[in-house]
Design a protein around this motif. Sequence first.
Motif, PDB file in Angstrom:
ATOM      1  N   LEU A  37      51.196   7.918  80.505  1.00  0.00           N
ATOM      2  CA  LEU A  37      51.775   8.274  81.802  1.00  0.00           C
ATOM      3  C   LEU A  37      53.292   8.319  81.711  1.00  0.00           C
ATOM      4  O   LEU A  37      53.935   9.229  82.247  1.00  0.00           O
ATOM      5  N   SER A  38      53.875   7.334  81.021  1.00  0.00           N
ATOM      6  CA  SER A  38      55.322   7.310  80.856  1.00  0.00           C
ATOM      7  C   SER A  38      55.803   8.511  80.060  1.00  0.00           C
ATOM      8  O   SER A  38      56.805   9.147  80.413  1.00  0.00           O
ATOM      9  N   LEU A  39      55.098   8.818  78.986  1.00  0.00           N
ATOM     10  CA  LEU A  39      55.459   9.967  78.156  1.00  0.00           C
ATOM     11  C   LEU A  39      55.431  11.254  78.976  1.00  0.00           C
ATOM     12  O   LEU A  39      56.326  12.099  78.862  1.00  0.00           O
ATOM     13  N   THR A  40      54.406  11.381  79.821  1.00  0.00           N
ATOM     14  CA  THR A  40      54.249  12.597  80.626  1.00  0.00           C
ATOM     15  C   THR A  40      55.244  12.667  81.765  1.00  0.00           C
ATOM     16  O   THR A  40      55.952  13.680  81.942  1.00  0.00           O
ATOM     17  N   ILE A  41      55.309  11.586  82.548  1.00  0.00           N
ATOM     18  CA  ILE A  41      56.127  11.603  83.769  1.00  0.00           C
ATOM     19  C   ILE A  41      57.609  11.396  83.471  1.00  0.00           C
ATOM     20  O   ILE A  41      58.455  12.212  83.851  1.00  0.00           O
ATOM     21  N   VAL A  42      57.919  10.286  82.779  1.00  0.00           N
ATOM     22  CA  VAL A  42      59.328   9.986  82.492  1.00  0.00           C
ATOM     23  C   VAL A  42      59.882  10.950  81.451  1.00  0.00           C
ATOM     24  O   VAL A  42      60.985  11.473  81.588  1.00  0.00           O
ATOM     25  N   PHE A  44      58.574  14.099  79.998  1.00  0.00           N
ATOM     26  CA  PHE A  44      58.588  15.547  80.198  1.00  0.00           C
ATOM     27  C   PHE A  44      58.964  15.973  81.621  1.00  0.00           C
ATOM     28  O   PHE A  44      59.748  16.907  81.805  1.00  0.00           O
ATOM     29  N   LEU A  45      58.418  15.309  82.634  1.00  0.00           N
ATOM     30  CA  LEU A  45      58.705  15.725  84.003  1.00  0.00           C
ATOM     31  C   LEU A  45      60.095  15.297  84.463  1.00  0.00           C
ATOM     32  O   LEU A  45      60.794  16.050  85.135  1.00  0.00           O
ATOM     33  N   GLN A  46      60.494  14.061  84.100  1.00  0.00           N
ATOM     34  CA  GLN A  46      61.814  13.563  84.486  1.00  0.00           C
ATOM     35  C   GLN A  46      62.872  13.823  83.409  1.00  0.00           C
ATOM     36  O   GLN A  46      64.050  13.542  83.607  1.00  0.00           O
ATOM     37  N   MET A  47      62.429  14.337  82.249  1.00  0.00           N
ATOM     38  CA  MET A  47      63.325  14.584  81.118  1.00  0.00           C
ATOM     39  C   MET A  47      64.121  13.340  80.744  1.00  0.00           C
ATOM     40  O   MET A  47      65.335  13.370  80.541  1.00  0.00           O
ATOM     41  N   ALA A  48      63.390  12.216  80.697  1.00  0.00           N
ATOM     42  CA  ALA A  48      63.930  10.923  80.256  1.00  0.00           C
ATOM     43  C   ALA A  48      65.008  10.366  81.182  1.00  0.00           C
ATOM     44  O   ALA A  48      65.890   9.633  80.752  1.00  0.00           O
ATOM     45  N   CYS A  49      64.955  10.719  82.436  1.00  0.00           N
ATOM     46  CA  CYS A  49      65.894  10.151  83.423  1.00  0.00           C
ATOM     47  C   CYS A  49      65.128   9.226  84.358  1.00  0.00           C
ATOM     48  O   CYS A  49      64.043   9.564  84.800  1.00  0.00           O
ATOM     49  N   GLY A  92      57.014  -2.218  74.818  1.00  0.00           N
ATOM     50  CA  GLY A  92      55.635  -2.087  74.344  1.00  0.00           C
ATOM     51  C   GLY A  92      54.700  -1.342  75.259  1.00  0.00           C
ATOM     52  O   GLY A  92      53.707  -0.780  74.811  1.00  0.00           O
ATOM     53  N   TRP A  93      55.024  -1.298  76.543  1.00  0.00           N
ATOM     54  CA  TRP A  93      54.093  -0.730  77.517  1.00  0.00           C
ATOM     55  C   TRP A  93      54.633   0.483  78.281  1.00  0.00           C
ATOM     56  O   TRP A  93      53.843   1.278  78.788  1.00  0.00           O
ATOM     57  N   VAL A  94      55.939   0.611  78.405  1.00  0.00           N
ATOM     58  CA  VAL A  94      56.493   1.616  79.321  1.00  0.00           C
ATOM     59  C   VAL A  94      57.368   2.671  78.639  1.00  0.00           C
ATOM     60  O   VAL A  94      57.374   3.835  79.059  1.00  0.00           O
ATOM     61  N   CYS A  95      58.098   2.301  77.610  1.00  0.00           N
ATOM     62  CA  CYS A  95      59.097   3.203  77.040  1.00  0.00           C
ATOM     63  C   CYS A  95      58.490   4.509  76.519  1.00  0.00           C
ATOM     64  O   CYS A  95      57.607   4.503  75.658  1.00  0.00           O
ATOM     65  N   HIS A  96      58.987   5.618  76.996  1.00  0.00           N
ATOM     66  CA  HIS A  96      58.491   6.935  76.604  1.00  0.00           C
ATOM     67  C   HIS A  96      58.848   7.262  75.148  1.00  0.00           C
ATOM     68  O   HIS A  96      58.100   7.964  74.462  1.00  0.00           O
ATOM     69  N   LYS A  97      59.970   6.737  74.674  1.00  0.00           N
ATOM     70  CA  LYS A  97      60.350   6.960  73.277  1.00  0.00           C
ATOM     71  C   LYS A  97      59.417   6.187  72.350  1.00  0.00           C
ATOM     72  O   LYS A  97      59.011   6.690  71.301  1.00  0.00           O
ATOM     73  N   GLY A  98      59.084   4.977  72.751  1.00  0.00           N
ATOM     74  CA  GLY A  98      58.131   4.198  71.978  1.00  0.00           C
ATOM     75  C   GLY A  98      56.763   4.857  71.963  1.00  0.00           C
ATOM     76  O   GLY A  98      56.056   4.820  70.956  1.00  0.00           O
TER      77      GLY A  98
END
Length: 254
Positions: A37-42, A44-49, A92-98
């Motif tokens: 979810l983080s990878l998708t939302i934060v 791609f959709l938020q472009m890491a913002c 471990g659970w939220v970071c989109h880069k991780g």
Amino acid sequence: MDTFLSTGHWIYIGLTGAAIISYLTKQRYLRPIILLLSLTIVGFLQMACASPSGSIQNLFYNWGEWKIVILFAVTILIVLIPSFFLDKIFCGWVCHKGAVQEFLFQNKISIKVPPRIDKILRYIKYIVLAAIIIAPLMFQYRILNSSTQPFKVIFNLGGPLSAVIFMGIIALLSLFIYRPFCRYLCPVGAFLGLSSFIGIHRLKIDTLKCSSCNQCEKGCEIGAISTKTNSGITTNRSKVKLNHSECIMCGECS
């Protein structure tokens, strides 16, 4: 407070809240779902913002302009506060880069970096953290930019050649080494690692129940657990050690 909370902030708060609840209720199977979810939302959709690493840098770049500083401070606090209670659960659970690195990792072809080299390389992220604080504060220069932020290539679907090459190297290493960027380069990981030393709640290993089976060490892909003596042979359960500055609360050791 709402003035300082963007959509990205609320997404971080929601995902981090879900991570904390999932961890405390031992629903570890939800971790890859939250990461996705983080990878998708934060990502791609938020472009890491909003970006925690960029916020650390921009806070010092804009030092003295307090209305702007507060905006970046909010992002940092959203990531930092949970670490006082559950170490680096954000990582471990939220970071989109991780998440990018974790989903690329292939355990069947994984390689272990020699312990001495691994230990030395882990200090690099602290140097990066110091650099993104000192450079903008003293020289008004931002080290993190379009050419030096590799993950922007993925989330923005393109970027400068230097960033593309950098991301390509990270992606390749991620196939063989679990979260190489997190281990060795991430300034946010370094920042949260430092905060873990004053954390209120810390993950603990019950040495009284330890049977010296080494399973917790084998399950810890990030390399935060050590059960070996100086001779390299586990002989005493009291030798089991957890490095809180590296632990990402993945739950694989439980």
